[in-house]
Design a protein around this motif. Structure first.
Motif, PDB file in Angstrom:
ATOM      1  N   TYR A 193       0.823  -1.209   0.000  1.00 28.29           N
ATOM      2  CA  TYR A 193       0.000   0.000   0.000  1.00 28.29           C
ATOM      3  C   TYR A 193       0.857   1.259   0.000  1.00 28.29           C
ATOM      4  O   TYR A 193       0.525   2.253  -0.659  1.00 28.29           O
ATOM      5  N   ALA A 252       0.629   3.818  -3.113  1.00 32.86           N
ATOM      6  CA  ALA A 252       0.201   5.203  -2.925  1.00 32.86           C
ATOM      7  C   ALA A 252       1.307   6.192  -3.266  1.00 32.86           C
ATOM      8  O   ALA A 252       1.059   7.217  -3.927  1.00 32.86           O
ATOM      9  N   ILE A 256       0.972   8.987  -6.264  1.00 30.66           N
ATOM     10  CA  ILE A 256       1.088  10.414  -5.938  1.00 30.66           C
ATOM     11  C   ILE A 256       2.202  11.071  -6.753  1.00 30.66           C
ATOM     12  O   ILE A 256       2.016  12.141  -7.359  1.00 30.66           O
ATOM     13  N   ASN A 293      -1.271  17.149  -3.303  1.00 26.49           N
ATOM     14  CA  ASN A 293      -2.059  15.933  -3.517  1.00 26.49           C
ATOM     15  C   ASN A 293      -2.167  15.095  -2.248  1.00 26.49           C
ATOM     16  O   ASN A 293      -3.211  14.493  -1.966  1.00 26.49           O
ATOM     17  N   PHE A 328      -5.688  14.191  -0.798  1.00 29.61           N
ATOM     18  CA  PHE A 328      -6.192  12.825  -0.899  1.00 29.61           C
ATOM     19  C   PHE A 328      -5.823  11.940   0.290  1.00 29.61           C
ATOM     20  O   PHE A 328      -6.484  10.934   0.534  1.00 29.61           O
ATOM     21  N   LEU A 329      -4.746  12.290   0.992  1.00 35.09           N
ATOM     22  CA  LEU A 329      -4.302  11.487   2.139  1.00 35.09           C
ATOM     23  C   LEU A 329      -4.096  12.403   3.338  1.00 35.09           C
ATOM     24  O   LEU A 329      -2.985  12.615   3.825  1.00 35.09           O
ATOM     25  N   TYR A 385      -5.020   4.369   7.811  1.00 34.31           N
ATOM     26  CA  TYR A 385      -5.781   4.193   6.573  1.00 34.31           C
ATOM     27  C   TYR A 385      -6.183   2.738   6.368  1.00 34.31           C
ATOM     28  O   TYR A 385      -5.393   1.817   6.585  1.00 34.31           O
ATOM     29  N   GLU A 406      -9.283   2.528   1.182  1.00 34.31           N
ATOM     30  CA  GLU A 406      -9.036   3.951   0.937  1.00 34.31           C
ATOM     31  C   GLU A 406      -7.793   4.151   0.080  1.00 34.31           C
ATOM     32  O   GLU A 406      -7.775   5.004  -0.815  1.00 34.31           O
ATOM     33  N   VAL A 407      -6.759   3.371   0.358  1.00 34.88           N
ATOM     34  CA  VAL A 407      -5.521   3.480  -0.409  1.00 34.88           C
ATOM     35  C   VAL A 407      -5.735   3.003  -1.843  1.00 34.88           C
ATOM     36  O   VAL A 407      -5.297   3.639  -2.805  1.00 34.88           O
ATOM     37  N   GLN A 421      -8.308   3.043  -3.590  1.00 35.39           N
ATOM     38  CA  GLN A 421      -9.191   3.916  -4.356  1.00 35.39           C
ATOM     39  C   GLN A 421      -8.477   5.187  -4.821  1.00 35.39           C
ATOM     40  O   GLN A 421      -9.007   5.947  -5.641  1.00 35.39           O
ATOM     41  N   LEU A 422      -7.239   5.385  -4.369  1.00 33.37           N
ATOM     42  CA  LEU A 422      -6.501   6.619  -4.652  1.00 33.37           C
ATOM     43  C   LEU A 422      -6.388   6.945  -6.142  1.00 33.37           C
ATOM     44  O   LEU A 422      -6.686   8.079  -6.544  1.00 33.37           O
ATOM     45  N   ILE A 472      -7.847  10.448  -8.046  1.00 34.78           N
ATOM     46  CA  ILE A 472      -6.985  11.385  -8.758  1.00 34.78           C
ATOM     47  C   ILE A 472      -7.373  11.463 -10.226  1.00 34.78           C
ATOM     48  O   ILE A 472      -7.431  12.555 -10.816  1.00 34.78           O
TER      49      ILE A 472
END
Length: 376
Positions: A79, A83, A87, A100, A104-105, A133, A137-138, A140-141, A145
């Motif tokens: 993860y 991520a 990013i 970002n 987002f995080l 997290y 959630e991760v 879906q990043l 974006i």
């Protein structure tokens, strides 16, 4: 610097040859949001073709992101790599990376470092843990974006078979599949160097990633396509490679892309003006010397029965190992023992099971093994 041949890493530019049909198909899939699973034996150029297609992309609304997860050992290693790469690759500058992350995080305090040299790569440590997290959630990043930036994102993950080695791997795979299959602006290209593990992940009906995307098989580049490439690279260095020797280079290593380039380089180094049979033979001996240390490591700890199984295959036996004649001649033991031998050697990536039988996976290993362990 113009390099005549490249091996041991991904290939680009003039050192990339052929794969026209596969590149076209892969590019079309990327542009249309189709998931792809790349499957092939090792050293067939999976990483190279993905990078080549990324460089060929001419649609500014499609962003291709490549990450390697070889050194990820558990779910949250993955993860964090996932991520951080998303990013960085969707940000144009360091300030945007921070923006970002804040957007987002929001629950992270990242660490960013870079060497200060021009064009140096930014190192990003996010510190994602189960406490800050959830996996969903991760995962879906990229969709978040892509939606905000109005782009289609293609996430390419190399050494994806590592997922199968994680603790609680089946649950991890289920989580990934459950999130990724519903994303509308993100597609995935998944590939790895261990063919039998990749095949199990994607072709086993019981596994979460079964029928996740289009299976794209990379076969060996044909000898007829290799020959003009090899000759052109020799010519670029002011030397000649006769067609018969170009063909021999390909056939010796069974057209495995990395080995073709490595053997061709060895022959080129031996050549003064025009390659000869002696240059070729010296190139083969150099190749065996270059690989012998690795091959010796690969057979360390093998049982006598496992070595006998390898002997049988190297001498042209590819099926019916349990027959009285084969089992007795090579001392393979019982039928159940033969099944265990095959599984153990497949897990060590020494043999490959195909429809037509069981074969040594590495063509150079086969040459080396025959030389070092002839049939008694």
């Amino acid at each position: 610097m113009d390099k005549a041949f490249i091996y041991g890493k991904s290939v680009a530019g003039e050192n990339f040859t052929d794969r026209v049909a596969e590149r076209k198909r892969l590019k079309t899939n990327f542009e249309n949001g189709i998931n792809v699973i790349l499957v092939s034996p090792r050293r067939m150029g999976k990483s190279s073709i993905v990078r080549k297609v990324r460089s060929d992309m001419d649609n500014p609304d499609v962003k291709v992101i490549i990450m390697d997860i070889y050194d990820c050992r558990n779910e949250y290693d993955f993860y964090n790599r996932f991520a951080a790469t998303i990013i960085k690759e969707t940000s144009n500058r360091t300030e945007q990376i921070l923006d970002n992350i804040k957007h987002f995080l929001t629950r992270l305090t990242p660490k960013i470092s870079f060497s200060g040299e021009p064009f140096s790569e930014v190192s990003l440590s996010l510190g994602i843990t189960p406490d800050n997290y959830q996996p969903e959630e991760v995962l879906q990043l990229p969709e978040l974006i892509a939606t905000e930036q109005g782009k289609q994102i293609v996430v390419c993950i190399d050494e994806f078979q590592q997922i199968g080695e994680f603790p609680n791997s089946l649950n991890v795979q289920k989580r990934l599949r459950s999130v990724w299959q519903h994303q509308q602006h993100v597609s995935y290209c998944l590939f790895g160097s261990k063919k039998h593990l990749m095949t199990n992940l994607f072709q086993n009906r019981k596994m979460p990633f079964y029928q996740f995307g289009e299976m794209l098989y990379l076969e060996a580049i044909s000898t007829e396509d290799w020959i003009p490439f090899l000759q052109s690279r020799f010519k670029s260095k002011g030397k000649l490679l006769p067609e018969n020797l170009a063909r021999k280079i390909c056939e010796t290593v069974e057209n495995h892309s990395s080995y073709v380039q490595q053997l061709a380089w060895n022959v080129l180094v031996e050549t003064t003006e025009e390659a000869t049979e002696e240059n070729f033979n010296n190139g083969v001996q150099a190749l065996l010397a270059q690989c012998s240390g690795l091959f010796e490591q690969q057979i360390q700890g093998l049982s006598s029965h496992q070595m006998n199984f390898l002997r049988a295959i190297s001498n042209g036996i590819h099926k019916e190992f349990a027959s009285v004649k084969v089992s007795k001649e090579y001392n393979l033991g019982s039928k159940s023992n033969i099944t265990r031998l095959q599984t153990a050697l497949q897990n060590r990536e020494l043999v490959e099971v195909r429809r037509e039988g069981t074969y040594l996976e590495d063509p150079v290993f086969k040459i080396w093994f025959r030389r070092e362990f002839p049939l008694l």
